[in-house]
Write an enzyme that holds these catalytic residues in place. Structure first.
Site, PDB file in Angstrom:
ATOM      1  N   CYS A  49      -4.882 -10.003  -5.923  1.00 44.44           N
ATOM      2  CA  CYS A  49      -3.691  -9.479  -5.098  1.00 44.44           C
ATOM      3  C   CYS A  49      -3.863  -9.213  -3.822  1.00 44.44           C
ATOM      4  CB  CYS A  49      -3.167  -8.210  -5.844  1.00 44.44           C
ATOM      5  SG  CYS A  49      -4.504  -7.073  -5.885  1.00 44.44           S
TER       6      CYS A  49
ATOM      7  N   CYS B   3      -4.748  -2.556 -11.184  1.00 44.63           N
ATOM      8  CA  CYS B   3      -4.699  -1.550 -10.181  1.00 44.63           C
ATOM      9  C   CYS B   3      -5.574  -0.231 -10.556  1.00 44.63           C
ATOM     10  CB  CYS B   3      -3.042  -1.164  -9.642  1.00 44.63           C
ATOM     11  SG  CYS B   3      -2.075  -2.256  -9.863  1.00 44.63           S
TER      12      CYS B   3
END
Ligand code: FES
Length: 152
Positions: free
Chosen positions: A34, A104
């Site tokens: 990402c 995350c």
């Protein structure tokens, strides 16, 4: 995608943002998939207690919320306690994350470990037996993402 109200609250009002000039432990990790980057700064005292901790995240909302929560959780903890903090615990403290956002929270856990590894490295101590293997910055740390064949 649905964020819990706790995630939203930390996202809108993140705790412990910024750099610590007098940090004696700094870690940086990134997720190549990402492109998000997270940095942690800590002031650790002689009793191995994390007195101060801040973060900077160039990343998504979940990265901001998980690093905010992670700093809140490890502040005042010993290194040993902080090493026991898992991304699952951070997610639970935030009332969960959508499945696509689990990585995350992994970034937040790894940023803490990277900072603690740096603490030992600065002292001339090999951090690997204490902190475990730290992936070099920029390496893809998404376990479910293996479309690039690895060379032996
Ligand atoms: Fe990469 Fe959140 S999407 S850290």
């Amino acid at each position: 995608m649905q964020y819990s109200s706790k995630v939203m609250e930390h996202l809108m009002n993140p705790r412990n943002v910024g750099e610590l000039e007098n940090a004696n432990a700094v870690g940086m990790v990134g997720n190549a998939k990402c492109g998000d980057i997270m940095q942690m700064f800590m002031v650790i005292d002689d009793n191995e207690v994390i007195q101060e901790v801040t973060f900077k995240t160039f990343g998504c909302g979940a990265a901001i919320a998980t690093s905010s929560m992670a700093t809140e959780l490890v502040k005042g903890q010993t290194i040993k306690e902080a090493l026991a903090l898992t991304n699952t615990a951070v997610m639970e403290a935030l009332d969960g994350l959508p499945p696509v956002k689990v990585h995350c929270s992994v970034l937040a856990e790894e940023a803490i470990r990277a900072a603690l590894a740096d603490y030992y490295t600065r002292k001339g101590i090999d951090p690997t037996p204490i902190v475990g293997e730290i992936k070099p910055f920029g390496e893809d740390d998404d376990d479910h993402h293996h479309d690039i064949p690895e060379e032996e």
